[in-house]
Design an enzyme around this catalytic site. Structure first.
Site, mmCIF file in Angstrom:
data_model
loop_
_atom_site.group_PDB
_atom_site.id
_atom_site.type_symbol
_atom_site.label_atom_id
_atom_site.label_comp_id
_atom_site.label_asym_id
_atom_site.label_seq_id
_atom_site.Cartn_x
_atom_site.Cartn_y
_atom_site.Cartn_z
ATOM 1 N N ASP A 124 1.043 -1.195 0.129
ATOM 2 C CA ASP A 124 -0.028 -0.151 -0.016
ATOM 3 C C ASP A 124 0.625 1.302 0.060
ATOM 4 O O ASP A 124 0.243 2.388 -0.084
ATOM 5 C CB ASP A 124 -0.826 -0.129 1.058
ATOM 6 N N ASP A 185 -5.480 -4.705 -6.279
ATOM 7 C CA ASP A 185 -5.162 -3.240 -5.955
ATOM 8 C C ASP A 185 -3.719 -2.791 -6.043
ATOM 9 O O ASP A 185 -3.416 -1.598 -6.332
ATOM 10 C CB ASP A 185 -5.550 -3.039 -4.276
#
Length: 407
Positions: A124, A185
């Site tokens: 992330d 993602d």
């Protein structure tokens, strides 16, 4: 507020103003951006403590359906959404030019610097740093911001496993999934690697991004170009084991935000490589998404939930996709580019309606996003990443109206 301008046209990067668009095909981008600015001001006021101070390490995350104030979370290595609020502020500053917003953006960006100085926790880092420091550097050219991005890109690269060919998304979940896991993602985080490779970082970072994109393209999509949320690979051989879901309805369903991440991610990969393979592929991934949208172009949280239409929508997926399609449309002259541009406008028109805007009820931008339904988390909520990609899409649309580069 600037004069209302509505968007049409079939040229590569050109939009024309029209006062009477056909139903559902127009969005007043300046009015929508003014709305975002007003909501930003409301949020900043709400974040002030009684003595008038703000804890800049606490980032807005969500507002549940029954509430009307932001739930904030500490900017930590495992809070993946911490970069979106600073990014919202940078986009608001880009639109308004307000020095006060710029100062707030800087103050909310600074608490994320530590991520460039510690080992990578998971994939992330792109969301966390490129949405905050990336936008900050784009608008200020602060050399300290650049160094943070470069250092973080190097950190993210440590999660790349050459034997597999992708970045390990969740090191903590290897045992749970039964191998090296790569989630869709992660495609969004490749942009930071490409940028770093072109701006003083190790050129190998771009090779990592291409390898990740190629292996994901080969194994993380079904024959109909719908995507698995998670691809699991053998940690020793690098062989593909299985495709599963974590946040979708089932392993064989099209989770809306996952498909949106794919559209956005492969648009970026094409931009950075100009390899026509990616341009062809992203159209196939996009078309299966567009073909199955409901009438208002805001998807249900998973396209294959058997209880549709009695299931939550996901405004965040619509925001991500709208932003991506505005860019993608500029790479496709003629009918296809116009189709994608008009689809993005339809998405933004719906998101900018009373049905999806928070209005006076909450200080966020958008209602009706779904975070992690199988975990009963953030269902039918206002969520910060929906707001981030919404304002990004609006800024991109404004650029197109004004005949500027979309990004």
């Amino acid at each position: 507020m600037k004069t209302k301008e509505l968007l049409f046209g079939a040229c590569l990067c050109m939009f024309t103003a029209c006062n009477m668009p056909e139903k559902g095909m127009g969005v007043d981008v300046y009015e929508a951006l003014d709305y975002c600015d007003a909501q930003v001001q409301r949020t900043l006021t709400e974040l002030k403590a009684a003595e008038g101070t703000i804890d800049y390490s606490m980032m807005p995350r969500n507002i549940m359906d029954s509430l009307n104030t932001w739930h904030c979370r500490k900017a930590t290595k495992d809070e993946w959404c911490s970069g979106f609020w600073p990014g919202v502020l940078w986009y608001d500053y880009e639109y308004t030019g307000k020095a006060t917003i710029k100062e707030e953006a800087k103050k909310f960006t600074e608490p994320l610097k530590f991520l460039s100085q510690i080992p990578a926790y998971d994939h992330d880092l792109g969301f966390l740093i490129f949405c905050s420091y990336g936008n900050g550097y784009r608008l200020t050219h602060n050399p300290e911001y650049k160094q943070v991005i470069l250092d973080t890109a190097d950190s993210l690269a440590t999660l790349f496993r050459p034997r597999v060919g992708t970045i390990l998304s969740w090191p903590r979940n290897v045992e749970m999934f039964g191998g090296h896991n790569t989630i869709m993602d992660n495609m969004i985080n490749l942009e930071m690697l490409f940028w770093a490779a072109k701006n003083g970082g190790n050129p190998y970072l771009a090779d990592i991004a291409v390898s990740h994109a190629d292996k994901t393209m080969k194994y993380q999509f079904r024959p109909d170009y719908t995507s698995y949320h998670v691809a699991v690979y053998d940690t020793l051989t690098g062989d593909f084991i299985k495709g599963v879901t974590h946040q979708g309805y089932a392993d064989n369903t099209m989770w809306a935000r996952g498909q949106a991440w794919a559209i956005y991610g492969y648009t970026v990969v094409y931009r950075e490589t100009l390899d026509p393979r990616y341009l062809d592929f992203v159209q196939k991934v996009t078309d299966v998404y567009l073909e199955r949208l409901p009438e208002d172009y805001v998807p249900y949280w998973d396209f294959d939930d058997p209880n549709i239409p009695n299931v939550p929508r996901d405004a965040s997926a619509a925001s991500v996709t709208a932003s991506a399609l505005l860019e993608l449309s500029t790479y496709l002259p003629g009918k296809k580019g116009e189709e994608y541009k008009n689809a993005a406008i339809k998405m933004l028109a719906s998101l900018s309606s009373d049905k999806y805007q928070c209005g006076k009820s909450k200080p966020a931008f958008l209602l009706h996003s779904t975070g992690h339904l199988p975990n009963n988390s953030e269902i039918d909520a206002a969520i910060i990443y929906a707001d981030y990609y919404y304002i990004e899409a609006l800024v991109r649309l404004k650029n197109l109206i004004e005949n500027k580069a979309v990004i």
